[in-house]
Write a protein that holds these residues in place. Structure first.
Motif, PDB file in Angstrom:
ATOM      1  N   LEU A   1     -55.533 -12.578 -19.717  1.00  0.00           N
ATOM      2  CA  LEU A   1     -55.047 -13.953 -19.838  1.00  0.00           C
ATOM      3  C   LEU A   1     -56.022 -14.759 -20.683  1.00  0.00           C
ATOM      4  O   LEU A   1     -57.200 -14.882 -20.335  1.00  0.00           O
ATOM      5  CB  LEU A   1     -54.925 -14.605 -18.458  1.00  0.00           C
ATOM      6  CG  LEU A   1     -54.129 -13.856 -17.387  1.00  0.00           C
ATOM      7  CD1 LEU A   1     -54.164 -14.622 -16.071  1.00  0.00           C
ATOM      8  CD2 LEU A   1     -52.705 -13.651 -17.841  1.00  0.00           C
ATOM      9  N   GLN A   2     -55.533 -15.289 -21.784  1.00  0.00           N
ATOM     10  CA  GLN A   2     -56.339 -16.148 -22.649  1.00  0.00           C
ATOM     11  C   GLN A   2     -55.922 -17.599 -22.403  1.00  0.00           C
ATOM     12  O   GLN A   2     -54.963 -18.082 -22.986  1.00  0.00           O
ATOM     13  CB  GLN A   2     -56.151 -15.755 -24.114  1.00  0.00           C
ATOM     14  CG  GLN A   2     -56.878 -14.502 -24.523  1.00  0.00           C
ATOM     15  CD  GLN A   2     -56.469 -13.264 -23.769  1.00  0.00           C
ATOM     16  OE1 GLN A   2     -57.263 -12.707 -23.014  1.00  0.00           O
ATOM     17  NE2 GLN A   2     -55.226 -12.829 -23.941  1.00  0.00           N
ATOM     18  N   GLU A   3     -56.632 -18.261 -21.509  1.00  0.00           N
ATOM     19  CA  GLU A   3     -56.367 -19.666 -21.176  1.00  0.00           C
ATOM     20  C   GLU A   3     -57.581 -20.509 -21.553  1.00  0.00           C
ATOM     21  O   GLU A   3     -57.983 -21.416 -20.829  1.00  0.00           O
ATOM     22  CB  GLU A   3     -56.041 -19.797 -19.690  1.00  0.00           C
ATOM     23  CG  GLU A   3     -54.805 -18.995 -19.274  1.00  0.00           C
ATOM     24  CD  GLU A   3     -54.535 -19.051 -17.791  1.00  0.00           C
ATOM     25  OE1 GLU A   3     -53.536 -19.663 -17.384  1.00  0.00           O
ATOM     26  OE2 GLU A   3     -55.340 -18.481 -17.015  1.00  0.00           O
ATOM     27  N   TRP A   4     -58.152 -20.214 -22.700  1.00  0.00           N
ATOM     28  CA  TRP A   4     -59.367 -20.854 -23.165  1.00  0.00           C
ATOM     29  C   TRP A   4     -59.172 -22.354 -23.428  1.00  0.00           C
ATOM     30  O   TRP A   4     -58.053 -22.828 -23.600  1.00  0.00           O
ATOM     31  CB  TRP A   4     -59.822 -20.210 -24.473  1.00  0.00           C
ATOM     32  CG  TRP A   4     -60.176 -18.765 -24.434  1.00  0.00           C
ATOM     33  CD1 TRP A   4     -59.467 -17.732 -24.972  1.00  0.00           C
ATOM     34  CD2 TRP A   4     -61.338 -18.171 -23.840  1.00  0.00           C
ATOM     35  NE1 TRP A   4     -60.115 -16.537 -24.767  1.00  0.00           N
ATOM     36  CE2 TRP A   4     -61.286 -16.785 -24.071  1.00  0.00           C
ATOM     37  CE3 TRP A   4     -62.441 -18.691 -23.147  1.00  0.00           C
ATOM     38  CZ2 TRP A   4     -62.262 -15.896 -23.642  1.00  0.00           C
ATOM     39  CZ3 TRP A   4     -63.424 -17.810 -22.717  1.00  0.00           C
ATOM     40  CH2 TRP A   4     -63.334 -16.434 -22.958  1.00  0.00           C
ATOM     41  N   ASP A   5     -60.299 -23.050 -23.541  1.00  0.00           N
ATOM     42  CA  ASP A   5     -60.275 -24.434 -24.011  1.00  0.00           C
ATOM     43  C   ASP A   5     -59.889 -24.462 -25.499  1.00  0.00           C
ATOM     44  O   ASP A   5     -59.926 -23.437 -26.184  1.00  0.00           O
ATOM     45  CB  ASP A   5     -61.646 -25.089 -23.827  1.00  0.00           C
ATOM     46  CG  ASP A   5     -61.962 -25.386 -22.367  1.00  0.00           C
ATOM     47  OD1 ASP A   5     -61.044 -25.252 -21.525  1.00  0.00           O
ATOM     48  OD2 ASP A   5     -63.135 -25.716 -22.082  1.00  0.00           O
TER      49      ASP A   5
ATOM     50  N   HIS B   1     -49.632  -2.816 -20.042  1.00  0.00           N
ATOM     51  CA  HIS B   1     -50.667  -3.683 -20.609  1.00  0.00           C
ATOM     52  C   HIS B   1     -50.023  -4.985 -21.068  1.00  0.00           C
ATOM     53  O   HIS B   1     -49.060  -4.975 -21.827  1.00  0.00           O
ATOM     54  CB  HIS B   1     -51.327  -2.968 -21.789  1.00  0.00           C
ATOM     55  CG  HIS B   1     -52.482  -3.701 -22.394  1.00  0.00           C
ATOM     56  ND1 HIS B   1     -52.314  -4.673 -23.362  1.00  0.00           N
ATOM     57  CD2 HIS B   1     -53.824  -3.603 -22.176  1.00  0.00           C
ATOM     58  CE1 HIS B   1     -53.510  -5.132 -23.712  1.00  0.00           C
ATOM     59  NE2 HIS B   1     -54.436  -4.514 -23.020  1.00  0.00           N
ATOM     60  N   PHE B   2     -50.565  -6.107 -20.587  1.00  0.00           N
ATOM     61  CA  PHE B   2     -50.008  -7.425 -20.894  1.00  0.00           C
ATOM     62  C   PHE B   2     -51.070  -8.287 -21.574  1.00  0.00           C
ATOM     63  O   PHE B   2     -52.198  -8.398 -21.084  1.00  0.00           O
ATOM     64  CB  PHE B   2     -49.553  -8.135 -19.623  1.00  0.00           C
ATOM     65  CG  PHE B   2     -48.383  -7.502 -18.932  1.00  0.00           C
ATOM     66  CD1 PHE B   2     -47.092  -7.968 -19.134  1.00  0.00           C
ATOM     67  CD2 PHE B   2     -48.569  -6.422 -18.077  1.00  0.00           C
ATOM     68  CE1 PHE B   2     -46.007  -7.390 -18.495  1.00  0.00           C
ATOM     69  CE2 PHE B   2     -47.497  -5.832 -17.433  1.00  0.00           C
ATOM     70  CZ  PHE B   2     -46.212  -6.311 -17.648  1.00  0.00           C
ATOM     71  N   VAL B   3     -50.696  -8.900 -22.690  1.00  0.00           N
ATOM     72  CA  VAL B   3     -51.537  -9.881 -23.360  1.00  0.00           C
ATOM     73  C   VAL B   3     -50.833 -11.229 -23.265  1.00  0.00           C
ATOM     74  O   VAL B   3     -49.735 -11.402 -23.799  1.00  0.00           O
ATOM     75  CB  VAL B   3     -51.766  -9.520 -24.840  1.00  0.00           C
ATOM     76  CG1 VAL B   3     -52.594 -10.608 -25.532  1.00  0.00           C
ATOM     77  CG2 VAL B   3     -52.453  -8.165 -24.969  1.00  0.00           C
ATOM     78  N   VAL B   4     -51.456 -12.177 -22.572  1.00  0.00           N
ATOM     79  CA  VAL B   4     -50.886 -13.516 -22.419  1.00  0.00           C
ATOM     80  C   VAL B   4     -51.862 -14.503 -23.052  1.00  0.00           C
ATOM     81  O   VAL B   4     -52.957 -14.723 -22.538  1.00  0.00           O
ATOM     82  CB  VAL B   4     -50.653 -13.867 -20.938  1.00  0.00           C
ATOM     83  CG1 VAL B   4     -50.018 -15.254 -20.815  1.00  0.00           C
ATOM     84  CG2 VAL B   4     -49.768 -12.820 -20.266  1.00  0.00           C
ATOM     85  N   SER B   5     -51.487 -15.065 -24.192  1.00  0.00           N
ATOM     86  CA  SER B   5     -52.374 -15.964 -24.946  1.00  0.00           C
ATOM     87  C   SER B   5     -51.753 -17.351 -25.022  1.00  0.00           C
ATOM     88  O   SER B   5     -50.698 -17.530 -25.636  1.00  0.00           O
ATOM     89  CB  SER B   5     -52.622 -15.419 -26.356  1.00  0.00           C
ATOM     90  OG  SER B   5     -53.314 -14.188 -26.300  1.00  0.00           O
ATOM     91  N   LEU B   6     -52.417 -18.300 -24.375  1.00  0.00           N
ATOM     92  CA  LEU B   6     -51.925 -19.674 -24.337  1.00  0.00           C
ATOM     93  C   LEU B   6     -52.957 -20.652 -24.892  1.00  0.00           C
ATOM     94  O   LEU B   6     -52.596 -21.606 -25.572  1.00  0.00           O
ATOM     95  CB  LEU B   6     -51.559 -20.061 -22.900  1.00  0.00           C
ATOM     96  CG  LEU B   6     -50.532 -19.165 -22.191  1.00  0.00           C
ATOM     97  CD1 LEU B   6     -50.316 -19.636 -20.759  1.00  0.00           C
ATOM     98  CD2 LEU B   6     -49.220 -19.147 -22.951  1.00  0.00           C
TER      99      LEU B   6
END
Length: 400
Positions: A192-196, A217-222
């Motif tokens: 999970l990419q929930e970066w600032d 495999h899951f890539v979740v980029s927000l």
């Protein structure tokens, strides 16, 4: 097909055939340059040439903004993390000489090699036991200094496990994630990419999948300013199975990129790739490249990959490039698809004709489009949280 090497009699200083010069390695293209499996790889960043932005793996990336991670010094010391685990899941720092390090793959770009060489310790996640296990690794507060990371996830034979890698806060991070799935194991990995908004994240994931084993495999980029997560799955064991999924939502000025590689290298292996994204706001940019190779040693392969992008406003750009190489005629099936477009007006009209206002109808269409992938994770609590995060993205950006 590869051209034959020139004989001594027809070799000259300027070897030209049909207007094409020989490769600089001195041979006549014994491997076509487009063959994905022959891409150069090394753990030494000095072995890679300088990145110009014209390379096949960098030409769609904002290279100048990534310079500190590609070829600058990186802090490779261990970092703080939070772990929520169940019995059967163990996490610890190990030395980079561990026999699992390098067992799933090797860097194919200079940033990945830079991270590999800079890392002092490797975060090891081991999954064992007869009962299903799970672990969530949370990273936050990595600060704004360029940093390197390396994680190895090892699912032992016949285990069933879930690993969640959650990234939040600010960061300038280049990292490698190795995933080893032993015989008969069932492993789900969610990153999970929930970066600032200021974060920059370059990640290479390498997976090796054994006999009769399965990886989801899951890539979740927000979140993040620039996020590039490149997963590679090597189906090395007979009957191995890989499902690679992705969900991404790019807001104004955000660059989200995924370069996916599936290497069918064993008989009767199966793969499914399904990435879906949405773009909203001026300057929102997404890149998806999907490479599937069905090798000569992989008869009976069943493979399909697809990418879908939903454009929600003007001023966005989505690049979508599926590639398929087949080296054997004995396959069960193979295909690929790609599409990018705006809302289906008929869907909106249908919902509005039943008393749903335009904004709510728009929200329902987008969530329905993206949640199809999220629902395949199979963990209700995590799925619900990600749906909420997507709703926040929808209401936080500019309307179409």
């Amino acid at each position: 097909m590869s051209a034959a090497a020139p004989t001594t009699a027809d070799t000259t200083d300027d070897r030209v055939q049909h207007g094409a010069k020989a490769h600089t390695d001195g041979g006549w293209g014994l491997v076509p340059v487009q063959t994905r499996s022959e891409r150069f790889h090394s753990t030494d960043p000095a072995a890679f040439p300088a990145v110009t932005g014209r390379e096949v793996d960098w030409k769609l990336s904002p290279v100048e903004r990534l310079r500190p991670l590609i070829d600058g010094p990186l802090d490779g010391s261990p970092y703080a993390y939070l772990a929520r685990e169940t019995p059967g899941a163990v996490v610890d720092w190990v030395d980079r000489t561990s026999n699992l390090v390098g067992s799933a793959g090797t860097p194919e770009d200079k940033a990945s090699a830079n991270a590999w060489a800079s890392t002092e310790k490797v975060l090891s996640i081991t999954l064992s036991g007869e009962e299903p296990s799970s672990i969530t690794i949370g990273r936050s507060g990595l600060d704004s200094q360029p940093r390197a990371g390396h994680t190895v996830i090892h699912a032992e034979a016949n285990t069933t496990s879930l690993v969640v890698l959650r990234n939040t806060g600010s960061a300038q991070l280049a990292e490698n994630v190795e995933i080893v799935v032993d015989e008969g194991a069932r492993l789900t990995v969610v990153t999970l990419q929930e970066w600032d908004d200021d974060a920059v994240h370059l990640a290479s994931h390498f997976a090796s999948i054994g006999r009769d084993a399965q990886l989801k495999h899951f890539v979740v980029s927000l979140g993040g300013s620039i996020v590039r997560v490149n997963p590679s799955a090597h189906l090395s064991g007979q009957g191995s199975d890989a499902e690679l999924y992705g969900v991404y939502f790019a807001d104004a000025g955000q660059h989200l990129e995924q370069q996916v590689y599936v290497n069918h290298d064993a008989p009767n292996s199966r793969s499914r790739v399904n990435y879906k994204g949405a773009l909203q706001g001026a300057g929102a940019r997404t890149v998806w490249i999907g490479d599937v190779l069905i090798g000569r040693t992989a008869p009976g392969t069943d493979s399909y990959e697809q990418n879908r992008n939903l454009v929600l406003s003007e001023g966005t750009r989505a690049d979508s490039i599926p590639n398929l190489e087949i080296e054997t005629g004995d396959i069960a099936g193979a295909g690929h698809a790609s599409a990018t477009g705006r809302f289906d007006d008929e869907h909106l009209f249908y919902l509005q004709s039943r008393g749903i206002d335009k904004a709510e109808a728009r929200r329902l269409v987008v969530l329905g489009f993206l949640s199809e992938v999220i629902q395949k994770i199979g963990e209700p609590g995590l799925q619900e949280r990600l749906i909420d995060a997507l709703e926040t993205e929808l209401t936080g950006g500019a309307a179409s």
